[in-house]
Scaffold this motif. Structure first.
Motif, PDB file in Angstrom:
ATOM      1  N   GLY A 136      30.919 -36.737  65.321  1.00  8.77           N
ATOM      2  CA  GLY A 136      31.731 -36.633  67.092  1.00  8.77           C
ATOM      3  C   GLY A 136      32.988 -36.570  67.929  1.00  8.77           C
ATOM      4  O   GLY A 136      33.092 -36.872  68.780  1.00  8.77           O
ATOM      5  N   GLY A 137      33.234 -35.268  67.794  1.00 14.81           N
ATOM      6  CA  GLY A 137      34.457 -34.697  67.868  1.00 14.81           C
ATOM      7  C   GLY A 137      35.609 -35.026  67.892  1.00 14.81           C
ATOM      8  O   GLY A 137      36.190 -36.088  66.404  1.00 14.81           O
ATOM      9  N   ASP A 138      36.722 -34.273  68.182  1.00 13.63           N
ATOM     10  CA  ASP A 138      38.225 -33.852  67.352  1.00 13.63           C
ATOM     11  C   ASP A 138      38.490 -35.920  68.102  1.00 13.63           C
ATOM     12  O   ASP A 138      39.950 -35.911  67.526  1.00 13.63           O
ATOM     13  N   ALA A 139      38.194 -35.919  69.193  1.00 14.13           N
ATOM     14  CA  ALA A 139      38.474 -37.322  69.572  1.00 14.13           C
ATOM     15  C   ALA A 139      38.717 -38.555  68.676  1.00 14.13           C
ATOM     16  O   ALA A 139      39.223 -39.292  68.453  1.00 14.13           O
ATOM     17  N   SER A 140      37.241 -38.418  67.489  1.00 11.68           N
ATOM     18  CA  SER A 140      37.628 -39.380  66.355  1.00 11.68           C
ATOM     19  C   SER A 140      38.097 -39.112  65.700  1.00 11.68           C
ATOM     20  O   SER A 140      38.344 -37.707  65.008  1.00 11.68           O
TER      21      SER A 140
END
Length: 488
Positions: A407-411
């Motif tokens: 889900g990307g580094d925002a998660s």
């Protein structure tokens, strides 16, 4: 220890000041080069400095290194944009490339095999203190003064270290005409620059399949081959290839690669893991990593008692097993993040690495005469840099792949999963180092104590079973090097 503090403090003080530097100078996309260019300049210059130290002596080389580091620090403090700061950081790196291996080599010159573990523990303790003091100073300067002081603070330390070395360290070097291997030094430097740059920037500044990456690897490999041809034909090679054919040297260098990989894996990913998964503050996350550098000098200072009794290989293997257990604990506890569990795991890894790094380095140093000791020390440290560079590339690729899939580094969950994957890779690197440790010849301290003299050190002395039956009285011999360093 003062000289070591220059490099140790610089490696920890800059990270906390990066936001202030970017805000003042700009160049957000360029700031990773502040670290990459420093490491690159440091790594590629080590073999050249090591050969010079075996040729003209340790004192002039370390003083030149301190001078370069001092000038680089001053210029960094006056940098006017990010590009100029990056160039000055390269100059600092060239100084660090001389200082770090020379401190360890000088310690090997002036202390016996039995004493070196304690002195290496003292030197390692500098890194432990710097891991706490560095980030704190960087934050204080950035918040209450100016980020430029993180470089200006090096000035008094450089002057004090140089003054103490000038006054208290004397060495008698045999003066004779040398034929300096300029061609070999130049080709080796360019080759290492291309290869390390390709590893550091692959997957970051450019794709692994890009022409920049493929070209850097290809040209670097070709130049290494040319370097090998040059070294076989010159009378005084910058890196004697026969040194790399000795079983003990090869094994300790390979272990050095493993040490570098384990170190960079923990120091790079533990802080981010704790900050994102436990909401720990940067200071708390940094202190968790500091547990590693606290455990290292504790075990390093005590390793002498072990290797004097049971030998270098068993001591190193014990350390590798302990480090592997620590890496296993880190991986297992990462599924339920906890600051104390992470710090405890890092402490165990540090205790293990202290029992590995010191005995393997001392065994390599003690197996060669004075005129090869700096080359062996520099090669060992260079291999740690290679391990760190390769580790950064591999761990980065693993973390990026896992984070992107989750889900990307925002998660936060994705970052935790990526960090856990890196910790598993660190565990694999530590376990692989155990296998390499088994390749070390079984050598006791008394077997190599006498090699510090001016007799020639042949690899068969340390690779053969006969070495295990050497007269233990050798340990009582006082080494008489042909070039005798002393302290005043």
């Amino acid at each position: 220890m003062l000289s070591t503090s220059l490099i140790a403090l610089d490696s920890t003080i800059l990270a906390t000041a990066v936001p202030s530097i970017v805000q003042d100078l700009g160049g957000l996309t360029q700031f990773p080069w502040l670290f990459s260019v420093y490491l690159l300049a440091q790594a590629v210059s080590v073999p050249v400095y090591a050969k010079l130290a075996d040729t003209v002596g340790r004192k002039p080389v370390i003083l030149v290194g301190i001078a370069l580091f001092l000038v680089g620090s001053i210029l960094c403090g006056f940098a006017w944009d990010m590009s100029s700061l990056i160039v000055m950081r390269a100059l600092q790196g060239l100084g660090a490339g001389a200082v770090l291996p020379m401190t360890t080599t000088i310690a090997a010159d002036i202390y016996t095999v039995a004493e070196r573990a304690k002195t290496q523990g003292y030197i390692a303790s500098v890194w432990a203190v710097s891991s706490v003091v560095g980030p704190t100073l960087g934050g204080v300067f950035s918040q209450f003064a100016s980020w430029r002081w993180i470089f200006f603070v090096n000035i008094p330390f450089c002057l004090l270290a140089a003054a103490m070395l000038w006054r208290n360290y004397d060495e008698s070097v045999e003066r004779r005409r040398h034929r300096i291997d300029y061609a070999g030094a130049a080709v080796l430097t360019v080759a290492l620059t291309l290869l390390i740059l390709a590893v550091l920037e692959g997957g970051q500044a450019w794709a692994w399949s890009s022409w920049q990456s493929i070209g850097s690897f290809a040209v670097g490999a070709v130049l290494l081959g040319i370097f090998g041809v040059i070294e076989r034909r010159v009378p005084e090679p910058v890196l004697p290839l026969e040194v790399l054919t000795r079983r003990l040297i090869v094994a300790t260098c390979l272990i050095g690669i493993g040490i570098g990989a384990v170190l960079v894996g923990l120091t790079s990913y533990v802080p981010t893991f704790l900050e994102r998964s436990t909401s720990a503050t940067p200071i708390v996350a940094g202190l968790a990593v500091a547990a590693l550098t606290i455990g290292w000098p504790i075990s390093a200072s005590q390793s002498g008692r072990l290797y004097m009794r049971i030998g270098f290989r068993p001591t190193a293997l014990i350390g590798l097993v302990i480090a592997t257990v620590g890496a296993l604990l880190l991986w297992l506890t990462s599924s339920t993040p906890n600051v104390w569990a992470t710090a405890g795991s890092c402490l165990v890894v540090g205790l293990g690495l202290g029992l590995v790094a010191t005995p393997t380095l001392i065994a390599a140093q003690a197996s060669v005469p004075w005129n090869e000791r700096a080359v062996v020390t520099g090669t060992n440290m260079f291999m740690r840099s290679v391990g760190s560079a390769v580790g950064v590339a591999i761990f980065g690729a693993i973390a990026n792949a896992v984070i992107a899939a989750r889900g990307g580094d925002a998660s936060s969950e994705a970052v935790q999963a990526g960090s856990t994957a890196v910790f598993l890779a660190v565990l694999v690197a530590a376990a692989a180092s155990i296998v390499v440790g088994l390749l070390m010849p079984h050598t006791r301290a008394e077997d190599v104590e006498g090699v510090q003299g001016d007799r020639d050190a042949d690899s068969s002395d340390f690779d053969s079973p006969a070495a295990d039956t050497a007269d233990s009285a050798d340990a009582d011999r006082v080494p008489q090097p042909s070039t005798t360093p002393t302290t005043g």
